[in-house]
Design a protein around this motif. Structure first.
Motif, PDB file in Angstrom:
ATOM      1  N   ILE A  44      10.079   8.271  -0.139  1.00 34.39           N
ATOM      2  CA  ILE A  44       9.287   7.680   0.939  1.00 34.39           C
ATOM      3  C   ILE A  44      10.119   7.807   2.202  1.00 34.39           C
ATOM      4  N   VAL A  45       9.527   8.338   3.258  1.00 39.91           N
ATOM      5  CA  VAL A  45      10.197   8.453   4.557  1.00 39.91           C
ATOM      6  C   VAL A  45       9.447   7.577   5.537  1.00 39.91           C
ATOM      7  N   MET A  46      10.193   6.756   6.257  1.00 37.57           N
ATOM      8  CA  MET A  46       9.561   5.916   7.273  1.00 37.57           C
ATOM      9  C   MET A  46      10.567   5.553   8.361  1.00 37.57           C
ATOM     10  N   ALA A  47      10.051   5.111   9.483  1.00 31.53           N
ATOM     11  CA  ALA A  47      10.896   4.715  10.607  1.00 31.53           C
ATOM     12  C   ALA A  47      11.535   3.358  10.336  1.00 31.53           C
ATOM     13  N   SER A  48      12.645   3.107  11.014  1.00 35.62           N
ATOM     14  CA  SER A  48      13.345   1.839  10.822  1.00 35.62           C
ATOM     15  C   SER A  48      12.509   0.655  11.292  1.00 35.62           C
ATOM     16  N   HIS A  49      11.644   0.881  12.235  1.00 32.77           N
ATOM     17  CA  HIS A  49      10.698  -0.143  12.672  1.00 32.77           C
ATOM     18  C   HIS A  49       9.567   0.562  13.402  1.00 32.77           C
ATOM     19  N   ALA A 106       0.838  -1.202   0.000  1.00 32.10           N
ATOM     20  CA  ALA A 106       0.000   0.000   0.000  1.00 32.10           C
ATOM     21  C   ALA A 106       0.873   1.252   0.000  1.00 32.10           C
ATOM     22  N   ILE A 107       1.964   1.227   0.745  1.00 30.11           N
ATOM     23  CA  ILE A 107       2.880   2.371   0.791  1.00 30.11           C
ATOM     24  C   ILE A 107       3.489   2.601  -0.593  1.00 30.11           C
ATOM     25  N   ILE A 108       3.986   1.555  -1.207  1.00 31.76           N
ATOM     26  CA  ILE A 108       4.621   1.681  -2.524  1.00 31.76           C
ATOM     27  C   ILE A 108       3.603   2.100  -3.584  1.00 31.76           C
ATOM     28  N   ARG A 109       2.428   1.462  -3.588  1.00 34.50           N
ATOM     29  CA  ARG A 109       1.384   1.814  -4.567  1.00 34.50           C
ATOM     30  C   ARG A 109       0.991   3.282  -4.442  1.00 34.50           C
ATOM     31  N   THR A 110       0.828   3.735  -3.204  1.00 27.16           N
ATOM     32  CA  THR A 110       0.430   5.126  -2.971  1.00 27.16           C
ATOM     33  C   THR A 110       1.522   6.080  -3.424  1.00 27.16           C
ATOM     34  N   ALA A 111       2.762   5.774  -3.102  1.00 31.93           N
ATOM     35  CA  ALA A 111       3.876   6.624  -3.525  1.00 31.93           C
ATOM     36  C   ALA A 111       3.923   6.723  -5.051  1.00 31.93           C
ATOM     37  N   GLU A 112       3.686   5.611  -5.718  1.00 30.45           N
ATOM     38  CA  GLU A 112       3.701   5.610  -7.184  1.00 30.45           C
ATOM     39  C   GLU A 112       2.513   6.383  -7.754  1.00 30.45           C
ATOM     40  N   PRO A 158      13.154   6.157  -4.057  1.00 32.61           N
ATOM     41  CA  PRO A 158      14.087   6.223  -2.927  1.00 32.61           C
ATOM     42  C   PRO A 158      13.356   6.204  -1.575  1.00 32.61           C
ATOM     43  N   VAL A 159      13.980   5.563  -0.596  1.00 36.66           N
ATOM     44  CA  VAL A 159      13.412   5.447   0.740  1.00 36.66           C
ATOM     45  C   VAL A 159      14.416   5.989   1.748  1.00 36.66           C
ATOM     46  N   LEU A 160      13.955   6.915   2.590  1.00 37.04           N
ATOM     47  CA  LEU A 160      14.776   7.449   3.665  1.00 37.04           C
ATOM     48  C   LEU A 160      14.290   6.800   4.962  1.00 37.04           C
ATOM     49  N   VAL A 161      15.180   6.089   5.624  1.00 35.87           N
ATOM     50  CA  VAL A 161      14.824   5.381   6.852  1.00 35.87           C
ATOM     51  C   VAL A 161      15.363   6.167   8.049  1.00 35.87           C
ATOM     52  N   VAL A 162      14.464   6.474   8.982  1.00 37.99           N
ATOM     53  CA  VAL A 162      14.823   7.223  10.182  1.00 37.99           C
ATOM     54  C   VAL A 162      14.929   6.271  11.347  1.00 37.99           C
ATOM     55  N   ARG A 163      16.073   6.278  12.020  1.00 37.25           N
ATOM     56  CA  ARG A 163      16.298   5.448  13.192  1.00 37.25           C
ATOM     57  C   ARG A 163      15.959   6.167  14.455  1.00 37.25           C
ATOM     58  N   LEU A 218       5.462 -11.406  10.005  1.00 34.05           N
ATOM     59  CA  LEU A 218       5.489 -10.735   8.719  1.00 34.05           C
ATOM     60  C   LEU A 218       6.830 -10.089   8.402  1.00 34.05           C
ATOM     61  N   GLY A 219       7.636  -9.819   9.419  1.00 34.29           N
ATOM     62  CA  GLY A 219       8.890  -9.127   9.181  1.00 34.29           C
ATOM     63  C   GLY A 219       8.674  -7.635   9.121  1.00 34.29           C
ATOM     64  N   SER A 220       9.737  -6.918   8.884  1.00 37.95           N
ATOM     65  CA  SER A 220       9.706  -5.465   8.888  1.00 37.95           C
ATOM     66  C   SER A 220       9.072  -4.894   7.624  1.00 37.95           C
ATOM     67  N   GLU A 221       8.054  -4.072   7.805  1.00 39.86           N
ATOM     68  CA  GLU A 221       7.439  -3.399   6.656  1.00 39.86           C
ATOM     69  C   GLU A 221       8.450  -2.469   5.998  1.00 39.86           C
ATOM     70  N   THR A 222       9.290  -1.856   6.795  1.00 33.56           N
ATOM     71  CA  THR A 222      10.316  -0.972   6.245  1.00 33.56           C
ATOM     72  C   THR A 222      11.259  -1.747   5.337  1.00 33.56           C
ATOM     73  N   MET A 223      11.686  -2.915   5.781  1.00 36.48           N
ATOM     74  CA  MET A 223      12.580  -3.732   4.964  1.00 36.48           C
ATOM     75  C   MET A 223      11.896  -4.135   3.657  1.00 36.48           C
ATOM     76  N   LYS A 224      10.615  -4.430   3.726  1.00 36.15           N
ATOM     77  CA  LYS A 224       9.882  -4.805   2.514  1.00 36.15           C
ATOM     78  C   LYS A 224       9.772  -3.627   1.544  1.00 36.15           C
ATOM     79  N   VAL A 225       9.537  -2.431   2.082  1.00 34.14           N
ATOM     80  CA  VAL A 225       9.490  -1.249   1.222  1.00 34.14           C
ATOM     81  C   VAL A 225      10.858  -1.029   0.588  1.00 34.14           C
ATOM     82  N   LEU A 226      11.915  -1.127   1.389  1.00 35.20           N
ATOM     83  CA  LEU A 226      13.273  -0.965   0.866  1.00 35.20           C
ATOM     84  C   LEU A 226      13.570  -1.964  -0.251  1.00 35.20           C
TER      85      LEU A 226
END
Length: 145
Positions: free
Chosen positions: A111-116, A98-104, A140-145, A126-134
């Motif tokens: 895309i900016v999102m938290a590391s977790h 949903a994040i990727i589809r919306t960004a497109e 481009p994805v900016l990950v904030v820790r 399910l694992g990390s949604e951030t990792m899946k977006v990456l």
């Protein structure tokens, strides 16, 4: 450089830092901001405790209120930095998609999102949604820790 920045948030404290970081970047660049939160759909067979106790209608109401609260908090952060951000709430079983589809579809440059974000059993399964977006995003994805 970036004209439209999508900031994904789940309402966690780390996600709030990502909202702050992303809106500061948008302000510096003169970019528009889209704040997005994605909630899961109700499942009859669920491993999440909150779904085991709810009916489809009460779960949907609960998720809607949570999304409204999450987006209101994110909007307040953006407003405090002088950014008038658009907000969007989606329901999807695969938040990263949903994040990727919306960004497109919204022609976002970043895309900016938290590391977790929120954890729990679903995060383990399910694992990390951030990792899946990456892994899957061409944007481009900016990950904030």
């Amino acid at each position: 450089m970036y004209k439209t920045i999508l900031i994904a948030t789940d309402g966690s404290s780390l996600s709030a830092r990502a909202v702050e970081h992303g809106t500061n970047l948008a302000k510096a660049l003169g970019a528009a901001v889209l704040l997005l939160t994605v909630t899961e759909r109700f499942h009859v067979f669920a491993v999440e405790a909150d779904q085991l106790e709810e009916t489809p209608s009460t779960f949907k109401e609960h998720m809607q209120k949570q999304a409204e609260r999450t987006l209101a908090e994110a909007s307040e952060i953006a407003r405090g930095l002088g950014i008038d951000a658009r907000t969007l709430h989606l329901e999807d079983d695969a938040p990263y998609q949903a994040i990727i589809r919306t960004a497109e579809s919204q022609r976002c440059d970043l895309i900016v999102m938290a590391s977790h974000g929120r954890g729990g059993v679903s995060a383990l399964l399910l694992g990390s949604e951030t990792m899946k977006v990456l892994t899957h995003s061409k944007i481009p994805v900016l990950v904030v820790r």
